[in-house]
Design a protein around this motif. Structure first.
Motif, mmCIF file in Angstrom:
data_model
loop_
_atom_site.group_PDB
_atom_site.id
_atom_site.type_symbol
_atom_site.label_atom_id
_atom_site.label_comp_id
_atom_site.label_asym_id
_atom_site.label_seq_id
_atom_site.Cartn_x
_atom_site.Cartn_y
_atom_site.Cartn_z
ATOM 1 N N LEU A 219 7.983 12.521 0.953
ATOM 2 C CA LEU A 219 9.163 12.858 -0.099
ATOM 3 C C LEU A 219 10.315 13.487 0.858
ATOM 4 O O LEU A 219 9.732 14.412 1.810
ATOM 5 C CB LEU A 219 8.617 13.714 -1.102
ATOM 6 C CG LEU A 219 7.768 13.065 -2.404
ATOM 7 C CD1 LEU A 219 7.531 14.079 -3.289
ATOM 8 C CD2 LEU A 219 8.902 12.269 -2.851
ATOM 9 N N SER B 15 12.945 9.512 -2.126
ATOM 10 C CA SER B 15 12.965 10.557 -3.246
ATOM 11 C C SER B 15 12.015 10.280 -4.339
ATOM 12 O O SER B 15 11.963 11.068 -5.363
ATOM 13 C CB SER B 15 14.381 10.387 -3.883
ATOM 14 O OG SER B 15 14.536 9.167 -4.447
ATOM 15 N N ALA C 109 9.357 14.736 -8.978
ATOM 16 C CA ALA C 109 8.636 14.122 -8.008
ATOM 17 C C ALA C 109 8.109 15.310 -6.900
ATOM 18 O O ALA C 109 6.950 15.244 -6.479
ATOM 19 C CB ALA C 109 9.522 13.457 -6.910
ATOM 20 N N ALA D 22 14.652 14.203 -3.194
ATOM 21 C CA ALA D 22 13.478 14.115 -4.091
ATOM 22 C C ALA D 22 14.056 14.899 -5.443
ATOM 23 O O ALA D 22 14.320 15.986 -5.579
ATOM 24 C CB ALA D 22 12.151 14.779 -3.699
#
Length: 408
Positions: A285, A103, A294, A290
């Motif tokens: 990711l 994440s 991010a 996430a």
């Protein structure tokens, strides 16, 4: 005679004062020693409680049935109520949180385009890329061994991976405020949280689709295999033609960018193929976990799409191709993010804050899933003694769970 008795009395009084002073000094020293001993014992008990918290989190992770798809629907994501629950044994207690490492943005793998979206200066970006890469030729504002060897306390650049996020403080122009606070040194970034909350140096996922099927190597498949996967004949032929022209694909984006590849074909490529036969990919990711911050580091990402992805996490993504269902997602965006996304994860971060008496100990652990078995990679004490503010935990726990109560 009276004078002798007076002298004796004075001498006796002086002896009493001296003895009293010695006893007082000895008692004071004993109190200091006792306090130091109590502190050492409390520190040891707090550390043991922290390690117990790590073990409890690992026991929870053992309930994972797959790493090919990891989403917020799993019980691991609410274990410890994200640090709000306190587990108590007499005067020893710990709070714990499990975080999917995928994440977070992996500083060992983040592309230059991602780093440019993270409120970093050109010097910081160049220096980090130089630190990670082999060779002795520095970028324009970066640094190699020539710079580090001329520091008052010289050392060498890693020319490889960061082993701890604190290692980034060894890199030219990276200072604590860059990592632990919002040091908005540029106007180009979109990150609104400290990098410590956004980044990691450990993350990975199995090289499979969401169902657990190993991806095929797109550098060895032929037109017929692409067609069998669901890609049209014309687009499949264009993909192979482009590969032949390049010699080899070094990114999935190169395949997605072939003429005739539409959103549907791009999704199939992302789900089913990779650029080699590796069993694990580092640094992607996870669409399912996430944060919006991010996701916004991804090249070409828009705020609307990022917000829609986070909203979709309540239901979960089972395959990367489902990203195409998000309004505003184009073939170009799929290509730009194809090498940077997953729907699974095999690495987790465990944060524990433990107390024993008045002593506080905070640790962070990295756990890798070997199949469905959690393995402790490392455990380390945190850069600050109490990480409540850095982890953005509340000062007080909301609920207490008494694990056991030991009677003296």
């Amino acid at each position: 005679m009276r004078r002798k008795r007076g002298s004796a009395f004075v001498m006796a009084l002086m002896v009493i004062v001296a003895v009293t002073s010695i006893l007082a000094l000895t008692a004071s020293r004993e109190r200091v020693n006792l306090k130091a001993t109590v502190n050492r014992l409390e520190a040891r008990r707090a550390r043991m409680a922290a390690e117990a918290g790590v073990q409890a989190a690992m026991a929870e992770l053992a309930n994972l049935t797959s790493t090919s798809t990891v989403d917020r629907l799993g019980t691991w994501s609410t274990f410890g109520d994200e640090g709000l629950m306190q587990y108590v044994v007499n005067d020893v207690a710990f709070r714990v949180q499990i975080i999917d490492a995928a994440s977070l943005v992996n500083l060992n793998r983040a592309s230059e385009a991602q780093l440019q979206n993270m409120n970093l200066t050109t010097a910081q970006i160049d220096s980090l890329l130089d630190w990670r890469e082999e060779g002795e030729t520095a970028r324009t504002e970066g640094a190699k061994d020539e710079f580090y060897q001329n520091l008052p306390q010289p050392y060498s650049a890693a020319k490889g991976r960061l082993h701890d996020i604190k290692d980034v403080l060894l890199v030219k122009d990276w200072v604590p405020s860059t990592v632990f606070s919002m040091d908005n040194t540029t106007n180009t970034g979109i990150v609104t949280v400290p990098l410590y909350e956004l980044c990691t140096v450990e993350s990975g996922a199995p090289n499979t689709d969401g169902s657990g099927t190993q991806r095929q190597n797109i550098n060895t498949v032929q037109v017929q295999q692409l067609v069998q996967a669901g890609i049209g004949q014309q687009a499949a032929a264009a993909i192979i033609a482009r590969r032949n022209g390049l010699g080899t694909f070094t990114s999935i984006n190169q395949a997605v960018s072939a003429p005739g590849v539409d959103v549907n074909a791009a999704g199939i490529i992302m789900d089913r193929f990779w650029t080699d036969g590796s069993t694990r990919i580092e640094g992607q990711l996870n669409l399912n976990t996430a944060s919006e911050e991010a996701i916004m580091t991804l090249p070409g990402m828009t705020q609307d799409v990022a917000s829609s992805i986070v909203s979709r996490q309540d239901a979960g993504f089972q395959q990367l191709s489902e990203l195409a269902q998000i309004p505003g997602v184009t073939t170009q965006l799929l290509g730009q993010t194809a090498d940077l996304l997953s729907v699974g994860s095999d690495t987790f971060l465990i944060r524990v804050r433990a107390t024993a008496g008045s002593t506080v100990t905070c640790v962070e652990a990295v756990v890798r899933m070997e199949g469905t078995s959690p393995t402790l990679v490392k455990i380390s004490e945190t850069p600050e003694k109490d990480m409540l503010s850095v982890w953005t935990w509340s000062n007080d726990s909301i609920n207490d769970t008494v694990l056991s109560e030991v009677r003296p």
